[in-house]
Design a protein around this motif. Sequence first.
Motif, PDB file in Angstrom:
ATOM      1  N   TYR A 181       2.022   1.747  -3.488  1.00  0.00           N
ATOM      2  CA  TYR A 181       0.938   2.192  -4.370  1.00  0.00           C
ATOM      3  C   TYR A 181       0.616   3.674  -4.144  1.00  0.00           C
ATOM      4  CZ  TYR A 181      -3.586   2.291  -6.715  1.00  0.00           C
ATOM      5  OH  TYR A 181      -4.637   2.611  -7.549  1.00  0.00           O
TER       6      TYR A 181
ATOM      7  N   THR B 212       0.830  -1.206   0.000  1.00  0.00           N
ATOM      8  CA  THR B 212       0.000   0.000   0.000  1.00  0.00           C
ATOM      9  C   THR B 212       0.863   1.254   0.000  1.00  0.00           C
ATOM     10  OG1 THR B 212      -1.713  -1.214   1.209  1.00  0.00           O
ATOM     11  CG2 THR B 212      -1.854   1.183   1.233  1.00  0.00           C
TER      12      THR B 212
ATOM     13  N   TYR C 155      -1.683  -4.189  -8.183  1.00  0.00           N
ATOM     14  CA  TYR C 155      -1.666  -3.957  -6.733  1.00  0.00           C
ATOM     15  C   TYR C 155      -2.774  -4.751  -6.050  1.00  0.00           C
ATOM     16  CZ  TYR C 155      -3.035  -1.537  -2.436  1.00  0.00           C
ATOM     17  OH  TYR C 155      -3.422  -1.255  -1.150  1.00  0.00           O
TER      18      TYR C 155
END
Length: 285
Positions: free
Chosen positions: A144, A141, A161
């Motif tokens: 991303y 995360t 992702y």
Amino acid sequence: MSEIYDIGYRHYDGPRLGRGHATRALTVHTLRGVFGLGRTARGKIVPFGLATIMLLPAIVSIAMMALLGQRGLTYSAFAVVMQAVLAIFLAAQGPTAVAPDLRFRVLPLYLSRPVTVTEYVTAKIVAMTVALFALVAAPLTLMYVGELLIDLDGPPATGEYLGAMATGLLLALLLSSFGLAVASFTPRRGLGVASVITVYLLSSASVPIVYAMLESAGNDAAARWAWLLNPFWLVDAVQVWLFGTVPNADGDGYPAGPISGVLVVVLIAAALAALALRYRKAASR
């Protein structure tokens, strides 16, 4: 003739919270124990140190995206690249979730309450799965979010992702099931650590040897099956099958089709059954 004496204990008149509340409390208690929360500072060094190491590739990848305009590490490759750190975390903290109950013989006490063996095992598996998934999900995360903020050329790799997050959860469940099943066969934490890390090293070291032997014999089709001996490459094969990502294994990749997904489901079911049988036997003593 028997008589019942009232020796003055006070009756409990509060709410009865039931099995669901007891299972959730056991899950939270186990999860806190895995990360050393509520323990001394020494108990937090290993879990938080390994969690910090898991974040380092994400930070480096964000720096490369900012400075060079390209990704340093793909989402689909993250779990395979960091497999040694995840295996050490499982070996170090998995026995923490199961060994004390076996060593201090508190299982009959747990199971004399409304919690059943199935709910007890579920609480342990859920806690360890959440811990391992957090180690994978947090760096992914972070990478991303960094990609979105840097705004590289082209669309963001949202699909990759999300696929990496889904297979990361599957990997966490597989590792938790097998790690806790192996660790539960001994009440001693040190032996549990050694058992889990030995199983990982054997599966990891055997893959290149078996693969090289089969490939040198000209049996490339059989060589692809060798990658499935390691749980990280096995789940990577599921990721390739479900999301069409690039295989993180050398050579021609993995066997095609849903066989890797079937293997993962069978292995998780076998590990859960072994764990339930182990606790049922331990509770009956």
